[in-house]
Design an enzyme around this catalytic site. Structure first.
Site, short mmCIF file in Angstrom:
data_model
loop_
_atom_site.label_atom_id
_atom_site.label_comp_id
_atom_site.label_asym_id
_atom_site.label_seq_id
_atom_site.Cartn_x
_atom_site.Cartn_y
_atom_site.Cartn_z
N GLN A 1 -4.94 -1.81 9.43
CA GLN A 1 -4.74 -3.11 8.79
C GLN A 1 -5.33 -4.23 9.66
O GLN A 1 -5.02 -4.34 10.85
CB GLN A 1 -3.24 -3.35 8.55
CG GLN A 1 -2.91 -4.62 7.80
CD GLN A 1 -3.45 -4.66 6.38
OE1 GLN A 1 -3.35 -3.69 5.63
NE2 GLN A 1 -4.04 -5.77 6.01
N ASP B 1 -11.22 2.40 3.31
CA ASP B 1 -11.43 0.97 3.10
C ASP B 1 -12.90 0.67 2.79
O ASP B 1 -13.24 -0.39 2.27
CB ASP B 1 -11.04 0.18 4.37
CG ASP B 1 -9.72 -0.56 4.20
OD1 ASP B 1 -9.36 -0.83 3.02
OD2 ASP B 1 -9.07 -0.90 5.20
N LYS C 1 0.84 -1.20 0.00
CA LYS C 1 0.00 0.00 0.00
C LYS C 1 0.88 1.26 0.00
O LYS C 1 0.60 2.23 -0.70
CB LYS C 1 -0.94 0.00 1.22
CG LYS C 1 -2.07 -1.01 1.05
CD LYS C 1 -2.81 -1.33 2.33
CE LYS C 1 -3.85 -2.43 2.06
NZ LYS C 1 -4.49 -2.95 3.25
#
Length: 280
Positions: A97, A120, A53
């Site tokens: 995460q 997200d 990422k």
């Protein structure tokens, strides 16, 4: 007949190149998109994902801030860090995460992220916006799948779409996005009767069950578009999807390989969401 491979690497690269241009335009207006990535603990797979990422941020020109916390971090401490990032006007996107260590409630953390920074697309507010058609962040993997289908020149309108898997991250948002494109959507899961009969009627099949090479040519309609979300290992330890690529390729019109199909799209769509957050 052999199916055309949908090249997720190429399409994700195209999207990152488009994002790069958008970032440069924002920079020219004094806006510098910034993604904060929070990693708790030392799960090796999570470290790889976070690295990828950050690499994508570097490529597209998005600023990234990494916050690495030890595995024994308490829930309150993580929630405080999230609140600090919510309050920081220079941070446009926040990503925690997953998975998190057992002492931390994942839902609580996802709920704590400001919905306007939830790149997200996991928060209940983002999911609610998606379900009633309001603007908001779309979950990255399903949004990436829509781009794969669209950019392959396939129309979803009026098509019979079958999703196998009802997870909050893929199956459910996938159904919402296909409905938005005027697809007729069936969601199958572990309790579905006559599963293979249903998949044989799909014009577009999205397989997301996590069972290596579960679907073969006989489960697929002639000329179907097959999207394989699975990331499994076969008996030889080789990376494979939920669909037996070799046999399915003989019947499908388009198919995504594993690896190199859906996988690369998730990060590309994350970059797209970051730019959207900064633009807002």
């Amino acid at each position: 007949m052999s199916a055309e491979r949908i090249d997720g690497k190429k399409i994700s690269q195209d999207i990152k190149d488009e994002v790069k241009v958008e970032v440069a335009e924002l920079n020219a207006r004094g806006i510098y998109p910034c993604l904060a990535v929070v990693l708790v603990g030392d799960d090796p797979a999570s470290h790889v994902y976070v690295r990828n990422k950050i690499k994508a941020c570097e490529y597209t020109g998005i600023k990234s801030v990494s916050i690495n916390l030890p595995a024994d971090t308490e829930e309150n401490e993580l929630l405080e860090r999230v609140q600090e990032l919510n309050a920081d006007p220079s941070v446009h996107g926040i990503l925690v995460q997953l998975p998190l260590p057992p002492q931390i409630d994942e839902d609580k953390v996802i709920n704590a992220i400001d919905p306007d920074k939830d790149v997200d697309g996991f928060s209940p507010i983002s999911v609610g916006r998606l379900s009633i058609g309001l603007p908001g962040f779309k979950s990255c993997t399903p949004a990436g799948i829509i781009e794969l289908i669209r950019r392959s020149g396939v129309s979803i309108d009026g098509k019979n779409c079958v999703i196998v898997g009802r997870s909050n991250i893929v199956g459910k948002p996938m159904a919402m996005l296909l409905l938005r494109e005027n697809g007729t959507v069936t969601v199958c899961h572990s309790h579905t009767k006559n599963l293979r009969e249903i998949t044989r009627q799909a014009d577009i099949l999205v397989a997301a069950i996590g069972k290596p090479e579960f679907f073969t040519a006989c489960d697929i309609k002639d000329g179907a578009v097959v999207i394989d979300v699975g990331m499994d290992r076969d008996e030889n330890g080789k990376l494979c999807g939920d669909v037996d690529f070799e046999s399915a390729s003989q019947k499908a019109s388009y198919i995504t390989p594993v690896p190199g199909g859906v996988g690369p799209m998730t990060i590309a769509m994350l970059m797209k969401n970051c730019v959207e957050a900064a633009t807002r």
